[in-house]
Design an enzyme around this catalytic site. Structure first.
Site, PDB file in Angstrom:
ATOM      1  N   GLU A  62     -51.726   2.129  24.934  1.00 34.98           N
ATOM      2  CA  GLU A  62     -52.267   2.531  23.628  1.00 34.98           C
ATOM      3  C   GLU A  62     -53.788   2.642  23.609  1.00 34.98           C
ATOM      4  O   GLU A  62     -54.325   3.554  22.999  1.00 34.98           O
ATOM      5  CB  GLU A  62     -51.828   1.548  22.527  1.00 34.98           C
ATOM      6  CG  GLU A  62     -50.386   1.713  22.063  1.00 34.98           C
ATOM      7  CD  GLU A  62     -49.389   1.115  23.023  1.00 34.98           C
ATOM      8  OE1 GLU A  62     -49.825   0.364  23.925  1.00 34.98           O
ATOM      9  OE2 GLU A  62     -48.185   1.382  22.873  1.00 34.98           O
ATOM     10  N   HIS A 131     -42.239  -4.077  14.596  1.00 37.94           N
ATOM     11  CA  HIS A 131     -41.993  -2.633  14.627  1.00 37.94           C
ATOM     12  C   HIS A 131     -41.863  -2.066  13.223  1.00 37.94           C
ATOM     13  O   HIS A 131     -41.214  -1.053  13.022  1.00 37.94           O
ATOM     14  CB  HIS A 131     -40.694  -2.314  15.405  1.00 37.94           C
ATOM     15  CG  HIS A 131     -40.795  -2.510  16.883  1.00 37.94           C
ATOM     16  ND1 HIS A 131     -40.829  -3.752  17.464  1.00 37.94           N
ATOM     17  CD2 HIS A 131     -40.874  -1.616  17.895  1.00 37.94           C
ATOM     18  CE1 HIS A 131     -40.920  -3.614  18.776  1.00 37.94           C
ATOM     19  NE2 HIS A 131     -40.953  -2.344  19.072  1.00 37.94           N
TER      20      HIS A 131
END
Lengths: 330, 319
Positions: A62, A131
């Site tokens: 990321e 999540h």
């Protein structure tokens, strides 16, 4: 321009395809966006159209994804970085917050970072705490970033095209539960200016300002309450930063009541920011009731289905609060 | 192979200019003209100059908090740099960035970075952009031994190989992260081995030998320009002064500092140049005088320059 019904995820995809056809500096970078088509199938088919030169598939990296977007943008490209779940934007934050947001200012205005960072936020699919988050307010807080949260396919396409063309770093927040929702979307490209709110439903009794999926839930609530003679005005800011305060102020002056609905946890959420903005504005004198926030509970999102549902505002919660709020007189 | 007199002069001029600038920066700080802190690169001149002299004017660099030497070697105007350190409007960043964020995008300097490893992921993006635009330019990404421990380093190395980008990762190993002694656990040769792990050539070089640095980096630059991908170069060097102005520098032994002083990069090059008959001692003195005179003019320029106007405080946040 003709329009037809397509899904939110298709609207996002169409925005990217049309911009990539129009502007060769636009490219995509993210995890599993190529052959796999994206974790939520948003980029399905794009590799076949544009090839691996412009659809950059990466390993799980990321900070690398965000940093690559920053570096490419510095040289005049318009990268669209995808972070698979908004929860993982934590890993990209160094590049987004310390670099993308600040380079132009730190370099005395002699640089720009025209990138978009797209990411799906939100709960409701059993993803659990890591999540399912809605972290948009972190980025509203950072000078130098813009933050966009579309609630409909029509808004999604127009806002994304505008975000890609914007010369600043834009955090574009999708919602997992919105991907399959359908709506009318013009076939050709169009833009919706960043910083323009949309009155999704007019009403005289109460202004609801809602973001992302809460716009849809607020509209459902408004339908039901209309049957009871209560008319809600539902405003979707669409861009959280820069915020179109004027549209909201005019609405609150008309209705005298403000209810803010968002999924993100209440404490430190966008509702607090908006409440203060309105309280400091000329709308304050027109309020007939205190500004109320209906937001996610201050808990990580639980796994259990029922607990997960009750962790964030649902249609019934909006109905209950709105119904009570219109009766309050100060 | 012997170098030309012209090159010898050029390299010496650049290194002495950096030395003079850094000494003045420290002095100005002590006098209260520069605030915050500064991270001078005294002792690391050969690493900056030897690397950047291999580039074309339209190649790029990404630099670090210890980046004054990189900026100067890339062609920055010392007046505008000093003005930036003094926080003045005419400085490279209009006084908004300061020592750690000097950039000159038009001149190919994509900025010094205040975050260790901050430039590494960005270098990947720069390389991607260069490839997409089908340019033959390359980018040098400087970082220190301290960045080796950082996730950003790891992610950037992988992506650089994956996308085969024209980047030269140059780690200036000055033996200490801040006070953390890199040298205790890894030598420059060992750091260079990580190139292998990622799939790119990694080589260590004596960072105080400007010609050795030049030769090593030149190879890496050619490789990148030919489209053969990234490289890792470790320049083994030493910073003579503390990490920053607020560093009490209690973690280094006097003996170690003295040992490295014997390998001062400017003295070493002067010795070489003299032995090879490339420059006379008068010519070298002249170069020195000119450099210090240039820096004195920069100091004066910065001192007399105007402050930013308060009304402009919100400039440059958004494009």
């Amino acid at each position: 321009m003709t329009s037809r019904e397509i899904r939110y995820l298709e609207a996002v995809r169409e925005a990217m395809i049309q911009e990539m056809e129009r502007d060769e500096t636009v490219f995509l970078i993210g995890e599993d966006i190529g052959a796999y088509g994206g974790a939520f199938q948003v980029t399905h088919g794009m590799l076949d159209i544009f090839g691996p030169e412009r659809i950059l598939d990466t390993p799980i990296t990321e900070m690398g994804i965000a940093g690559a977007a920053v570096g490419a943008a510095l040289l005049g490209m318009r990268p669209i970085a995808e972070i698979m779940f908004m929860d993982f934007v934590t890993l990209a934050s160094e590049q987004l917050v310390n670099q993308a947001a600040k380079l132009r200012f730190m370099f005395g205005g002699n640089a720009s970072v025209p990138m978009v960072l797209r990411t799906p936020a939100g709960s409701g699919v059993g993803g659990s705490a890591q999540h399912s988050q809605s972290l948009e307010n972190w980025f509203v807080h950072i000078p130098g970033l813009k933050v966009v949260m579309p609630s409909s396919p029509y808004d999604a396409k127009g806002l994304l095209i505008a975000a890609i063309r914007d010369n600043n770093p834009v955090v574009y927040v999708e919602h997992k539960l919105l991907y399959k929702t359908r709506g009318h979307v013009p076939e050709g490209p169009y833009t919706i200016s960043l910083g323009s709110a949309d009155v999704k439903r007019e009403g005289r009794d109460l202004t609801i300002v809602a973001t992302s999926i809460m716009v849809n839930r607020s509209l459902d609530a408004a339908e039901q309450l209309a049957g009871e003679g209560i008319e809600l005005e539902v405003i979707d800011p669409r861009t959280l930063k820069p915020l179109d305060t004027e549209t909201i102020i005019q609405s609150v002056k008309k209705t005298g009541r403000l209810l803010i609905v968002h999924e993100a946890a209440r404490t430190g959420g966008f509702g607090g920011e908006l409440s203060a903005e309105i309280a400091e504005s000329e709308a304050f004198g027109y309020l007939d009731s205190p500004i109320v926030r209906l937001a996610g509970r201050d808990i990580p999102i639980p796994y259990n289905r029922n607990l997960e549902r009750h962790a964030v505002p649902q249609v019934d919660d909006i109905i209950d609060i709105a119904r009570d709020l219109v009766k309050v007189k100060i | 192979m012997k170098i030309t007199k012209k090159l010898a002069k050029n390299l010496l001029q650049q290194m002495v200019l950096i030395r003079a600038f850094e000494e003045q920066a420290d002095k100005s700080y002590i006098e209260g003209k520069v605030h915050g802190t500064i991270h001078v690169s005294i002792g690391q001149e050969a690493s900056s100059v030897g690397s950047i002299c291999t580039l074309n004017p339209d190649d790029y660099i990404l630099s670090t908090h210890r980046g004054h030497g990189h900026s100067l070697a890339k062609g920055a105007d010392p007046k505008l740099m000093m003005a930036e350190l003094y926080g003045k409007e005419i400085g490279y960043c209009r006084g908004r960035g300061g020592s750690m964020h000097i950039a000159d995008i038009a001149g190919g300097n994509l900025g010094a970075n205040g975050v260790v490893g901050g430039g590494n992921p960005m270098a990947v993006g720069v390389g991607i952009a260069l490839k997409m635009k089908k340019k033959s330019q390359v980018v040098i990404c400087f970082f220190g031994d301290g960045a080796f421990a950082n996730g950003a380093f790891h992610e950037s190395m992988q992506l650089a190989v994956l996308f085969n980008i024209p980047v030269i990762f140059i780690c200036e190993n000055n033996q200490y992260a801040m006070s953390f002694p890199t040298g205790d656990s890894k030598t420059s040769e060992q750091l260079a081995e990580s190139g292998d792990h990622y799939g790119m050539p990694g080589v260590a070089v004596d960072g105080n030998d400007v010609l050795a640095v030049r030769k090593t980096v030149q190879k890496a630059v050619h490789r990148a320009r030919n489209g053969d991908g990234p490289s890792l170069v470790i320049t083994n060097t030493y910073r003579r002064r503390a990490h920053s102005r607020s560093d009490r520098d209690t973690y280094r032994k006097k003996k170690e500092i003295e040992e490295w002083e014997k390998r001062d990069p400017i003295n070493l090059f002067q010795k070489y140049v003299s032995e090879e008959g490339l420059l006379t001692s008068e010519e070298m003195d002249e170069i020195k005088q000119q450099a210090y005179s240039t820096i004195e003019n920069s100091r004066k320029f910065a001192d007399e320059a105007a402050e930013p106007a308060l009304e402009t405080i919100e400039d440059g946040v958004y494009a």
